[in-house]
Write an enzyme that holds these catalytic residues in place. Structure first.
Site, PDB file in Angstrom:
ATOM      1  N   GLN A  59      -5.979  -2.056  10.617  1.00  0.00           N
ATOM      2  CA  GLN A  59      -5.863  -3.607  10.010  1.00  0.00           C
ATOM      3  C   GLN A  59      -6.690  -4.603  10.886  1.00  0.00           C
ATOM      4  O   GLN A  59      -6.514  -4.711  12.130  1.00  0.00           O
ATOM      5  CB  GLN A  59      -4.289  -3.818  10.129  1.00  0.00           C
ATOM      6  CG  GLN A  59      -3.724  -2.894   9.222  1.00  0.00           C
ATOM      7  CD  GLN A  59      -3.780  -3.669   7.633  1.00  0.00           C
ATOM      8  OE1 GLN A  59      -3.779  -2.898   6.622  1.00  0.00           O
ATOM      9  NE2 GLN A  59      -3.911  -5.044   7.356  1.00  0.00           N
ATOM     10  N   ASP A  90     -12.545   1.367   4.607  1.00  0.00           N
ATOM     11  CA  ASP A  90     -12.838  -0.206   4.783  1.00  0.00           C
ATOM     12  C   ASP A  90     -14.420  -0.360   4.578  1.00  0.00           C
ATOM     13  O   ASP A  90     -14.775  -1.584   4.475  1.00  0.00           O
ATOM     14  CB  ASP A  90     -12.521  -0.825   6.172  1.00  0.00           C
ATOM     15  CG  ASP A  90     -11.025  -1.489   6.000  1.00  0.00           C
ATOM     16  OD1 ASP A  90     -10.657  -2.019   4.703  1.00  0.00           O
ATOM     17  OD2 ASP A  90     -10.241  -1.396   6.938  1.00  0.00           O
ATOM     18  N   LYS A 129       1.021  -1.106   0.302  1.00  0.00           N
ATOM     19  CA  LYS A 129      -0.009   0.163   0.008  1.00  0.00           C
ATOM     20  C   LYS A 129       0.655   1.157   0.093  1.00  0.00           C
ATOM     21  O   LYS A 129       0.552   2.204  -0.721  1.00  0.00           O
ATOM     22  CB  LYS A 129      -0.929  -0.064   1.321  1.00  0.00           C
ATOM     23  CG  LYS A 129      -1.706   1.147   1.445  1.00  0.00           C
ATOM     24  CD  LYS A 129      -1.687   1.640   2.922  1.00  0.00           C
ATOM     25  CE  LYS A 129      -0.103   1.804   3.390  1.00  0.00           C
ATOM     26  NZ  LYS A 129      -0.133   2.355   4.763  1.00  0.00           N
TER      27      LYS A 129
HETATM   28  N1  GUE Z   1      -8.919  -3.396   7.654  1.00  0.00           N
HETATM   29  C1  GUE Z   1      -8.417  -4.287   6.851  1.00  0.00           C
HETATM   30  N2  GUE Z   1      -8.544  -4.201   5.528  1.00  0.00           N
HETATM   31  C2  GUE Z   1      -8.019  -5.008   4.629  1.00  0.00           C
HETATM   32  O1  GUE Z   1      -8.398  -4.864   3.330  1.00  0.00           O
HETATM   33  C3  GUE Z   1      -7.137  -5.890   5.148  1.00  0.00           C
HETATM   34  C4  GUE Z   1      -6.834  -6.134   6.752  1.00  0.00           C
HETATM   35  N3  GUE Z   1      -7.395  -5.175   7.342  1.00  0.00           N
HETATM   36  N4  GUE Z   1      -6.152  -7.057   6.754  1.00  0.00           N
HETATM   37  C5  GUE Z   1      -5.294  -7.783   6.060  1.00  0.00           C
HETATM   38  C6  GUE Z   1      -6.077  -8.047   4.721  1.00  0.00           C
HETATM   39  C7  GUE Z   1      -5.049  -8.790   3.814  1.00  0.00           C
HETATM   40  N5  GUE Z   1      -5.113  -7.667   2.787  1.00  0.00           N
HETATM   41  C8  GUE Z   1      -4.235  -7.760   1.571  1.00  0.00           C
HETATM   42  C9  GUE Z   1      -4.128  -6.792   0.657  1.00  0.00           C
HETATM   43  C10 GUE Z   1      -3.453  -6.786  -0.430  1.00  0.00           C
HETATM   44  C11 GUE Z   1      -2.397  -7.994  -0.414  1.00  0.00           C
HETATM   45  C12 GUE Z   1      -1.339  -7.838  -1.335  1.00  0.00           C
HETATM   46  O2  GUE Z   1      -0.700  -6.819  -1.903  1.00  0.00           O
HETATM   47  N6  GUE Z   1      -1.286  -9.176  -2.112  1.00  0.00           N
HETATM   48  C13 GUE Z   1      -0.145  -9.488  -3.107  1.00  0.00           C
HETATM   49  C14 GUE Z   1       1.306  -9.739  -2.771  1.00  0.00           C
HETATM   50  C15 GUE Z   1       2.373  -9.643  -3.588  1.00  0.00           C
HETATM   51  C16 GUE Z   1       3.495  -9.895  -2.527  1.00  0.00           C
HETATM   52  O3  GUE Z   1       4.076  -9.001  -1.889  1.00  0.00           O
HETATM   53  O4  GUE Z   1       4.022 -10.923  -2.411  1.00  0.00           O
HETATM   54  C17 GUE Z   1      -0.648 -10.382  -4.283  1.00  0.00           C
HETATM   55  O5  GUE Z   1      -1.645 -10.938  -3.988  1.00  0.00           O
HETATM   56  O6  GUE Z   1      -0.172 -10.285  -5.268  1.00  0.00           O
HETATM   57  C18 GUE Z   1      -2.545  -9.155   0.378  1.00  0.00           C
HETATM   58  C19 GUE Z   1      -3.358  -9.033   1.582  1.00  0.00           C
HETATM   59  C20 GUE Z   1      -5.872  -6.694   2.923  1.00  0.00           C
HETATM   60  N7  GUE Z   1      -6.484  -7.029   4.172  1.00  0.00           N
END
Ligand code: GUE
Ligand code: NDP
Ligand code: MG
Length: 296
Positions: free
Chosen positions: A96, A119, A52
């Site tokens: 989070q 959110d 982010k």
């Molecule tokens: N209040 C709250 N809101 C959320 O939206 C929230 C949260 N808490 N707690 C955790 C989870 C998890 N989450 C992710 C978002 C993006 C990736 C992301 O960027 N994923 C990349 C990872 C790439 C890498 O770095 O390896 C992908 O899937 O390609 C992961 C996990 C949002 N969350």
């Protein structure tokens, strides 16, 4: 072989639209501000925070992260939220999840001003979503990003049979509401859904969306031929590899389209978080914003 839905590429397009909106706001002296509060250490949250920060910089959103140790008290975090609610530089606040056990997530979610609730967790915003109210209000970024992705891929939803697995406030529940709003017939499965029932439901679904944190919960043999598969799960294996909740190699033999992990839903969540932040900044300053997804 299924088409692999390139979430990274779609997120890049969305970021370009959001960047143009940010520039529009900047000409009026407004810099969108996002504050993320991270309490303790959850691996998926740490990935989210890291990615982010990079993405916010690219589109010109002023983002910062406030970190608390797992031992932090609810009272000190509530005091911080209250200060951020009053801070005119801050348009969007996100705490989070999951939070440490001494926190009541309902109290935290209700403490964030509904106008800064990026959110979409505040009961007022959730209520509007489930009542299908008109007008602008924030909606959880992961399900909203999935809707953008499905639209981008031309996946028809009206009249389709859709299975959502997982019923969290973060993903499954708002996903259900958005799909229902798009006139799909939606089934919401969870931990109490017997595994045989889950497999039967999956077999009948035109679209399967899985958000459980259970590795390999859905496999190719569970799917109807030609189904569209959206894998939300983020699971870190012992060897350090990141995988979703769907067995990608077998599912991609049966599906017509599938999102990979990484590179699928995750990048869309982040781009949509920035989209919502910019929209909230527009709302706060009475500046009309276009719906970014209409342009991609
Ligand atoms: N209040 C709250 N809101 C959320 O939206 C929230 C949260 N808490 N707690 C955790 C989870 C998890 N989450 C992710 C978002 C993006 C990736 C992301 O960027 N994923 C990349 C990872 C790439 C890498 O770095 O390896 C992908 O899937 O390609 C992961 C996990 C949002 N969350
Ligand atoms: N890619 C992204 O952008 C994002 C990824 N994530 C990831 O998605 C996954 C889910 O996240 P989140 O919704 O926050 O998780 P939660 O732990 O809050 O919710 C998990 C849901 O899955 C259900 N579930 C658990 N086990 C099973 C099972 N065996 N069969 C059917 N349902 C089951 C639970 O049911 P019950 O309600 O009965 O307990 C619950 O509803 C995680 O891996 C998370 O890291 C999350 C957000 C964004
Ligand atoms: Mg979670």
């Amino acid at each position: 072989m299924a088409k692999i839905i390139d979430g990274k590429a779609i997120a890049k397009k969305l970021r370009a639209v959001v960047k143009a909106q940010t520039e529009q706001l900047k000409q009026k002296g407004v810099i969108p501000g996002l504050v993320v509060i991270l309490i303790g250490n959850d691996p998926a949250s740490e990935i989210y925070v890291r990615n982010k920060e990079r993405a916010a910089e690219k589109v010109g959103v002023n983002a910062r992260t406030i970190k608390y140790p797992a031992s932090a008290t609810e009272a000190e975090v509530l005091a911080k939220i209250e200060a951020l609610n009053q801070d005119e530089q801050v348009d969007a606040i996100l705490v989070q999840s999951p939070m440490p056990a001494q926190f009541n997530s309902e109290v935290i979610q209700a403490a964030i001003s509904p106008a800064k609730d990026v959110d979409g967790f505040h009961p007022l915003n959730i209520g509007k979503l489930f009542a299908n109210r008109s007008g602008y209000y924030p909606v959880a970024n992961t399900p909203r990003g999935i809707m953008t992705m499905l639209k981008h891929e031309g996946v028809a939803l009206a009249g389709k049979n859709i299975l959502v697995v997982g019923r969290s406030i973060l993903v499954g529940r708002p996903m259900f509401a958005l799909l229902e709003r798009a006139n799909a017939t939606v089934t919401l499965a969870h931990r109490y859904t017997p595994i045989d029932t889950l497999k039967l439901l999956a077999q009948q679904a035109d679209v399967v969306i899985v958000a459980t944190g259970v590795v390999n919960l859905i496999q190719g043999s569970d799917l109807k031929a030609g189904a569209v598969v959206i894998d939300v799960g983020i699971n870190r294996l012992a060897d350090g590899k990141l995988v979703g909740d769907v067995d990608f190699s077998s599912a991609s033999q049966v599906a017509s389209a599938i999102t990979p992990v990484p590179g699928g839903v995750g990048p869309m969540t982040i781009a949509t978080l920035l989209q919502t932040t910019v929209e909230l900044a527009g709302q706060h300053h009475d500046i009309e914003m276009e719906q970014a997804w209409q342009n991609i």
